[in-house]
Design an enzyme around this catalytic site. Structure first.
Site, PDB file in Angstrom:
ATOM      1  N   SER A  85       0.805  -1.227   0.000  1.00  0.00           N
ATOM      2  CA  SER A  85       0.000   0.000   0.000  1.00  0.00           C
ATOM      3  C   SER A  85       0.838   1.276   0.000  1.00  0.00           C
ATOM      4  O   SER A  85       0.301   2.368   0.141  1.00  0.00           O
ATOM      5  CB  SER A  85      -0.957   0.005   1.197  1.00  0.00           C
ATOM      6  OG  SER A  85      -0.248  -0.254   2.377  1.00  0.00           O
ATOM      7  N   THR A 182      -1.749   3.489   4.512  1.00  0.00           N
ATOM      8  CA  THR A 182      -0.766   4.559   4.420  1.00  0.00           C
ATOM      9  C   THR A 182       0.228   4.505   5.577  1.00  0.00           C
ATOM     10  O   THR A 182      -0.171   4.258   6.713  1.00  0.00           O
ATOM     11  CB  THR A 182      -1.519   5.913   4.540  1.00  0.00           C
ATOM     12  OG1 THR A 182      -2.581   5.922   3.615  1.00  0.00           O
ATOM     13  CG2 THR A 182      -0.599   7.091   4.339  1.00  0.00           C
ATOM     14  N   THR A 200       1.687   6.906   0.321  1.00  0.00           N
ATOM     15  CA  THR A 200       0.798   5.788   0.001  1.00  0.00           C
ATOM     16  C   THR A 200       0.675   5.566  -1.503  1.00  0.00           C
ATOM     17  O   THR A 200       0.879   6.493  -2.300  1.00  0.00           O
ATOM     18  CB  THR A 200      -0.616   6.050   0.580  1.00  0.00           C
ATOM     19  OG1 THR A 200      -1.429   4.891   0.437  1.00  0.00           O
ATOM     20  CG2 THR A 200      -1.301   7.205  -0.122  1.00  0.00           C
ATOM     21  N   ARG A 210      -7.713   8.809  -9.389  1.00  0.00           N
ATOM     22  CA  ARG A 210      -8.117   9.065  -8.009  1.00  0.00           C
ATOM     23  C   ARG A 210      -6.911   9.513  -7.171  1.00  0.00           C
ATOM     24  O   ARG A 210      -5.843   8.924  -7.213  1.00  0.00           O
ATOM     25  CB  ARG A 210      -8.717   7.797  -7.413  1.00  0.00           C
ATOM     26  CG  ARG A 210      -9.246   7.943  -5.976  1.00  0.00           C
ATOM     27  CD  ARG A 210      -8.260   7.485  -4.943  1.00  0.00           C
ATOM     28  NE  ARG A 210      -8.847   7.367  -3.617  1.00  0.00           N
ATOM     29  CZ  ARG A 210      -8.139   7.138  -2.513  1.00  0.00           C
ATOM     30  NH1 ARG A 210      -6.839   6.993  -2.569  1.00  0.00           N
ATOM     31  NH2 ARG A 210      -8.735   7.049  -1.339  1.00  0.00           N
ATOM     32  N   GLY A 212      -5.992  10.503  -3.093  1.00  0.00           N
ATOM     33  CA  GLY A 212      -6.532  10.348  -1.745  1.00  0.00           C
ATOM     34  C   GLY A 212      -6.213  11.513  -0.833  1.00  0.00           C
ATOM     35  O   GLY A 212      -5.954  12.639  -1.286  1.00  0.00           O
ATOM     36  N   THR A 233      -4.670   7.127   8.520  1.00  0.00           N
ATOM     37  CA  THR A 233      -4.588   6.011   7.591  1.00  0.00           C
ATOM     38  C   THR A 233      -6.005   5.470   7.406  1.00  0.00           C
ATOM     39  O   THR A 233      -6.846   5.635   8.281  1.00  0.00           O
ATOM     40  CB  THR A 233      -3.628   4.908   8.090  1.00  0.00           C
ATOM     41  OG1 THR A 233      -3.601   3.839   7.149  1.00  0.00           O
ATOM     42  CG2 THR A 233      -4.043   4.355   9.439  1.00  0.00           C
ATOM     43  N   GLY A 234      -6.250   4.883   6.275  1.00  0.00           N
ATOM     44  CA  GLY A 234      -7.586   4.377   6.006  1.00  0.00           C
ATOM     45  C   GLY A 234      -8.150   4.988   4.743  1.00  0.00           C
ATOM     46  O   GLY A 234      -7.405   5.529   3.918  1.00  0.00           O
ATOM     47  N   GLY A 236      -9.251   7.416   2.398  1.00  0.00           N
ATOM     48  CA  GLY A 236      -8.950   8.834   2.353  1.00  0.00           C
ATOM     49  C   GLY A 236     -10.148   9.726   2.108  1.00  0.00           C
ATOM     50  O   GLY A 236     -10.172  10.880   2.542  1.00  0.00           O
TER      51      GLY A 236
HETATM   52  N1  GLY Z   1      -5.337   6.953   3.002  1.00  0.00           N
HETATM   53  C1  GLY Z   1      -4.853   6.594   1.762  1.00  0.00           C
HETATM   54  C2  GLY Z   1      -5.803   6.763   0.666  1.00  0.00           C
HETATM   55  O1  GLY Z   1      -6.992   6.676   0.860  1.00  0.00           O
HETATM   56  O2  GLY Z   1      -5.351   6.993  -0.426  1.00  0.00           O
END
Ligand code: GLY
Length: 321
Positions: A85, A182, A200, A210, A212, A233-234, A236
């Site tokens: 990731s 991330t 990330t 896309r 984030g 993190t998670g 985005g």
């Molecule tokens: N937190 C990383 C993303 O959603 O790209």
């Protein structure tokens, strides 16, 4: 995301300072030395990033800046092909292309970021260069790559065979994938200065184009040297809609503890979104005095905390029990 990442329960190794301890992960236990506010300190998302923390603390123990520690620490994860990731080995988008987001911020409020960067191994270093060599904060896509190449970075294929196979499997099954782990890192150096950074490859198999939360200053990362910093993190999209890291730092400025500020930002996501299926968001915060906050919407979030005396990973508390 590899299952092993979330199943990770043991911490890292001895590093050159010889002060690192191993231990199984206790649940929701904050390190004692945080309460004592010892610097230097490194805090990062996800237990496997313990190696990134080792590198960062090594730099801080040599009296280098928190900015150097953030860059060199995050570079460890960016170069790791087993991390799916971040950087090299990151899972690609729906078209099989690895696209990278990163940002960095120092104790003077300087910030730099890159979005939708391709074929460059270390987006965190390009972000730092945007911050230090230009009058801008963010460069994206082809422009970011051109800037990187003009400044000595080399073009590399970041799609590993393993990541390519995952993408080919996804093309057949179209299974939803929750890959969004991330690396976010905060560091306080021996001079008491804080910096932060995130990097990330974003959501696995995302739509091409896309971007984030990671390159958005104040979304996935924010630092104010008078107050503290926060990283996310998670998924985005949920972080961007609530500007999580900035929200946390501002709540800390108002007097909330790092922990309460993280809880506030997670509750904001919980209150403002109807559909919370197939997603998660987790935050870390570090106050100027070294007080830690960690909170997640759902279970499974781990983080690493490193000082001269310890280098351990912990499991965060979470809202949706
Ligand atoms: N937190 C990383 C993303 O959603 O790209």
């Amino acid at each position: 995301m590899k299952i092993s990442r979330r199943d990770f329960v043991k911490t890292g190794s001895i590093f050159s300072g010889g002060l690192i301890l191993n231990s199984a992960l206790p649940q929701n236990l904050f390190p004692k030395s945080l309460i004592e506010g010892k610097k230097p300190i490194v805090l990062s998302t996800w237990a496997p990033n313990i190696k990134a923390n080792e590198k960062a603390i090594e730099i801080l123990l040599n009296d280098k800046s928190s900015l150097d520690a953030i860059e060199e620490g995050i570079k460890v994860t960016e170069a790791d092909p087993n991390d799916h990731s971040v950087g090299y080995g990151g899972l690609p988008d729906a078209e099989g292309i690895v696209t990278l987001d990163a940002s960095i911020m120092d104790w003077n409020g300087n910030a730099g970021s890159v979005a939708f960067l391709q074929n460059i191994m270390h987006p965190i270093s390009v972000a730092r260069m945007v911050m230090e060599k230009t009058s801008h904060v963010m460069l994206a896509g082809e422009g970011a790559k051109k800037f990187a190449l003009q400044n000595g970075f080399k073009e590399e294929n970041l799609l590993t065979e393993e990541a390519k196979q995952s993408w080919l499997n996804w093309k057949q099954t179209q299974n939803k994938n929750e890959n969004h782990d991330t690396i976010g890192m905060l560091a306080i150096d021996n001079f008491g200065n804080m910096s932060g950074g995130v990097s990330t490859s974003g959501l696995a198999f995302k739509l091409h184009g896309r971007v984030g939360d990671s390159p958005i200053i104040g979304a996935a990362m924010f630092v104010d040297n008078e107050v503290g910093g926060a990283v996310a993190t998670g998924n985005g999209e949920f972080v961007m809609r609530t500007l999580g890291a900035f929200l946390i730092v501002e709540k800390m400025r108002e007097g909330l503890s790092s922990q309460k500020a993280c809880e506030f930002a997670i509750e904001r996501i919980y209150k403002t979104h109807k559909d919370l299926s197939n997603m998660n968001v987790s935050y870390l915060a570090l106050s100027k005095t070294g007080e830690l906050g960690a909170y997640s919407l759902k279970s499974g979030f781990t983080y690493c905390y490193t000082t001269q005396k310890e280098n351990k990973s912990y499991t965060s508390d979470f809202l949706m029990k």
